[in-house]
Each structure stands twice: as structure tokens, then as C-alpha cells.
Design a protein around this motif. Structure first.
Motif, PDB file in Angstrom:
ATOM      1  N   LEU A  21      80.020  86.114 -11.911  1.00  0.00           N
ATOM      2  CA  LEU A  21      79.965  87.512 -12.342  1.00  0.00           C
ATOM      3  C   LEU A  21      81.319  87.975 -12.877  1.00  0.00           C
ATOM      4  O   LEU A  21      81.393  88.663 -13.908  1.00  0.00           O
ATOM      5  CB  LEU A  21      79.531  88.401 -11.173  1.00  0.00           C
ATOM      6  N   ILE A  26      80.151  90.575 -15.979  1.00  0.00           N
ATOM      7  CA  ILE A  26      78.853  91.215 -15.728  1.00  0.00           C
ATOM      8  C   ILE A  26      78.977  92.177 -14.556  1.00  0.00           C
ATOM      9  O   ILE A  26      79.561  91.848 -13.518  1.00  0.00           O
ATOM     10  CB  ILE A  26      77.782  90.150 -15.412  1.00  0.00           C
ATOM     11  N   ASN A  27      78.435  93.378 -14.740  1.00  0.00           N
ATOM     12  CA  ASN A  27      78.409  94.351 -13.659  1.00  0.00           C
ATOM     13  C   ASN A  27      77.216  94.027 -12.762  1.00  0.00           C
ATOM     14  O   ASN A  27      76.082  94.398 -13.059  1.00  0.00           O
ATOM     15  CB  ASN A  27      78.294  95.770 -14.226  1.00  0.00           C
ATOM     16  N   GLY A  28      77.467  93.298 -11.689  1.00  0.00           N
ATOM     17  CA  GLY A  28      76.373  92.859 -10.832  1.00  0.00           C
ATOM     18  C   GLY A  28      76.765  92.804  -9.380  1.00  0.00           C
ATOM     19  O   GLY A  28      77.889  93.150  -8.996  1.00  0.00           O
ATOM     20  N   GLU A  29      75.851  92.367  -8.556  1.00  0.00           N
ATOM     21  CA  GLU A  29      76.080  92.247  -7.120  1.00  0.00           C
ATOM     22  C   GLU A  29      75.472  90.933  -6.629  1.00  0.00           C
ATOM     23  O   GLU A  29      74.589  90.352  -7.268  1.00  0.00           O
ATOM     24  CB  GLU A  29      75.431  93.408  -6.374  1.00  0.00           C
ATOM     25  N   GLY A  73      70.113  95.757  -9.895  1.00  0.00           N
ATOM     26  CA  GLY A  73      70.349  95.340 -11.268  1.00  0.00           C
ATOM     27  C   GLY A  73      69.094  95.337 -12.118  1.00  0.00           C
ATOM     28  O   GLY A  73      67.965  95.344 -11.618  1.00  0.00           O
ATOM     29  N   TYR A  75      68.524  92.820 -14.259  1.00  0.00           N
ATOM     30  CA  TYR A  75      68.122  91.420 -14.217  1.00  0.00           C
ATOM     31  C   TYR A  75      68.456  90.835 -12.849  1.00  0.00           C
ATOM     32  O   TYR A  75      69.452  91.207 -12.219  1.00  0.00           O
ATOM     33  CB  TYR A  75      68.836  90.612 -15.302  1.00  0.00           C
TER      34      TYR A  75
END
Length: 386
Positions: A21, A26-29, A73, A75
Motif C-alpha cells: 500500500l 494507495i489509500n487503504g487499510e 475501501g 476495492y
């Protein structure tokens, strides 16, 4: 990542996923859907910056359903927390999702399976056979039907209403997305599989879970389970009974007569029951939104009614009775004396067949009426007094 006592490998999986990430911008968790771990996996995941959510029910599918429902998210990339999947190279999944794919499957056979990563039973029998059956039944155009590393559009997959809580969940996702075509786009990218880092045996039970996957595929393909074998059995049985009702025949020096008629009538009944089970299964499964309803199916249901089925069943039943009455009348013509056994059986079999098929049709029609009766949903806490 679904998690059940994965403390041995959870850290490396989280670090790889977070690293991807960060490198990708990517703005994710990283979300851990815990399934009741008792080895401290939850605290370990939180200490590494992952978010932990607790699945209320046990099971692989239950953990993933919980993860999908609580993910933030657009996706989602799902994968096991045993360090067998490559969380550092997920860009192909992201690219396909951004290009409009609803579900992106990994293909371990195309990307490479490291020595010892997959048991020979799974590699050469289980996965190829189940993937082949899935391809035959549903045509998803994926070569690795059961790859656990896959990406998908969260809202689109949530709209499929996935329900299974066990290992069948992986198959349900592919099957329902395939049945929803052309509205759903499924693609596939190569991925690798290496030997997992756990010291304990995997949760997967080869024969047990393999059978559950096969059973699920059959249930979701009622044509292959009921219609095709049932139609063949019914037509062959009915054809044999119809031909032999006019007398015995000889093929290649082998004679076929009333004994063959008995077995042919049994085959006809079995095939007819299979076709009725298909109809009842389809009615129930579509009513409960377990199977999708095609436009052609809706058209047939709109024309079908329990009353029409009852009339068909009654007609078959009466036909069988009439044939029996004719035979009794013929018997009375010889003052109820001895008759040629072969000729008696030759007439009795079509009579009995008509009675059985008619009665089964009547019962099926009543039951289909139960399944199609409009009804409201009663709250679970409602109390109904007799």
C-alpha cells in the motif's frame, strides 16, 4: 485477511500488505477478520497497525462476509493469513479493478506453485477436477476456480448476497458473479503460491471440503444435477416401455420383453422424479434468492400454475386407471380365468406407470403451490399461538 490462530504468520502478512500500500501510494487499510483466535492474533494485528474486526460466526466464509461488510475501501483484496500468497505484488489485481473488472481471480497454476506449497492431491486432482467442473457448469473462464487470493469491487460483490459461511464461500463468489453476467465482469491474473509459514496443519480438510465444494457446484447447477440425467433416464425409460408395450423385440440376438419393461419403467420414474426435483429446487432457491432467476425462468413461472399441474397429473392418473380397467374388462371376457402372464404384465406396466407419474405430478403441484404462495416475512421474535 480471515484469521483463526495465525499468530505465526500474521505479522509477515500484514507487513507485506502494508508495504505494498505504501509503495503504491494507495489509500487503504489492512483488515483482519478474526474468527475467534485464541493465540493473541488480534492484539498482534492491532500492534502492527491493522484493523481487527470480529466475525460473529465461525467459518471461512463467515469471516470473509464479516470482512466485506466492515471494509471501508472501494476495492478489496482477500487472501489467507498463512504467508502463502504474495501480498507484495498485488498491482495486477488493482489495475484490472481500476479498468472496470468486478472480480479479479488469481491463477496459481499460471503464476507458479513452489515445491511443497500445494499437496499433490490438491495440485493434480482436487483443484483441476473442481475447476474443470466449475468451468463446465458455469463458464467463468478462469483456470483456478479456488484461488484464495482475489480482488473485487466491494459494492458489486456485496450486491450478490453471498450467504455460505464455510469453505464454499470461495466457489459461491465465482458462481454468483458468473450467473450475474453480462452485468458482472470477471478477469484473471497470474499469481504465485509458496509453502505457508505455519507449523500446524492447515484448516482445510481435503476430502471433506472438496466434497462440500463439489456439492455446492452441483446445487448451483440444477440442470446438471437434475435435468440432464433426469431427462435422459425419463426418455430412455419411456421409449423402451412404449416400444415393448406392442410386443417383445430382438436386437443382435438378444431378446427384450416384459422384464426389460419393468426396469425401463423404473428408469422412467427415476428420471421423472429428477425433473420434478429440479422444478421444486428452482422454485425454492429463487424464492429464497439463493439462485438467480433468468428471464426465461420468470416467463415459465408466469405461465405455470399449481392448477395446471394438477390437471396434468390427474390426466396421467386417469389414463393409468383407464388402461387398468380395460385389462379387467378383457379378463372378464374369459370369465376371470387364467391369462397369458406376459401379456398381462405388458399391459399392467403402462397402467402402473401412468398412475405413479400422475400421482407424483399431483403431489408436486400441491407442493409447488406452497412454494409460490405470496407471503410476508414474519419477525423472528413473533409469537404465534395455536
Amino acid at each position: 485477511m480471515p484469521c483463526l490462530n495465525e499468530a505465526e504468520t500474521l505479522e509477515v502478512c500484514i507487513r507485506k500488505a502494508r508495504g505494498f500500500l505504501e509503495r503504491s501510494g494507495i489509500n487503504g487499510e489492512v483488515l483482519i477478520s478474526d474468527n475467534g483466535s485464541t493465540d493473541g492474533s488480534q492484539a498482534l494485528a492491532e500492534s502492527l497497525g491493522a484493523r481487527v474486526t470480529h466475525a460473529p460466526r465461525r467459518g471461512y466464509g463467515a469471516a470473509l462476509i464479516n470482512g466485506i461488510e466492515t471494509a471501508r475501501g472501494r476495492y478489496i483484496i482477500m487472501g489467507d493469513a498463512d504467508d502463502s500468497y504474495d501480498f507484495e505484488n498485488l498491482q495486477p489485481f488493482i489495475d484490472r479493478l481500476r479498468q472496470g473488472a468486478d472480480l479479479v481471480m488469481g491463477n496459481r497454476f499460471a503464476g507458479g506453485i513452489a515445491p511443497g506449497a500445494m499437496p499433490p492431491l490438491h495440485k493434480y486432482l482436487g483443484n483441476p477436477v473442481l475447476s474443470g467442473i466449475g468451468q463446465l457448469f458455469f463458464r467463468p473462464n478462469v483456470g483456478d476456480f479456488h484461488c484464495g487470493l482475489r480482488g473485487f469491487n466491494r459494492d458489486r460483490i456485496a450486491a450478490l448476497g453471498l450467504q455460505t459461511t464455510g469453505m464454499e464461500f470461495a466457489s459461491e463468489m465465482v458462481v454468483k458473479a458468473t450467473l450475474a453476467r453480462p452485468n458482472y465482469r470477471i478477469e484473471e491474473v497470474p499469481t504465485t503460491l509458496k509453502k505457508d509459514g505455519r507449523s500446524r496443519p492447515p484448516h482445510l480438510r481435503s476430502w471433506h471440503d472438496g466434497w462440500r465444494h463439489l456439492r455446492f457446484l452441483l446445487i448451483f447447477a440444477p440442470r446438471w444435477l437434475f435435468v440432464y440425467p433426469g431427462l435422459v433416464a425419463f426418455l430412455l425409460g419411456a421409449l423402451a416401455v412404449g416400444i415393448l408395450a406392442f410386443g417383445g423385440i430382438e436386437i443382435g440376438g438378444v431378446g427384450f420383453d416384459v422384464t426389460t419393461m419393468v426396469y425401463a419403467s423404473a428408469l422412467c420414474v427415476i428420471g421423472y422424479q429428477s425433473l420434478m426435483f429440479f422444478w421444486l429446487t428452482k422454485l425454492f432457491a429463487t424464492a429464497e434468492q439463493f439462485l438467480p432467476a433468468s428471464d426465461r425462468y420468470r416467463s415459465v413461472v408466469a405461465k405455470w400454475s399449481a392448477e395446471r399441474g394438477l390437471l396434468v397429473g390427474l390426466a396421467l392418473f386417469v389414463l393409468g386407471i383407464v388402461i387398468g380397467i380395460v385389462q379387467v374388462v378383457r379378463w372378464s371376457g374369459v370369465d376371470f380365468g387364467p391369462l397369458d402372464t406376459t401379456e398381462v404384465v405388458r399391459v399392467a406396466i403402462p397402467s402402473a406407470l401412468g398412475i405413479m407419474l400422475g400421482f407424483q405430478t399431483i403431489l408436486m403441484s400441491f407442493f409447488s403451490g406452497v412454494l409460490t404462495t405470496p407471503r410476508r416475512t414474519i419477525p423472528q421474535n413473533a409469537v404465534i399461538e395455536a
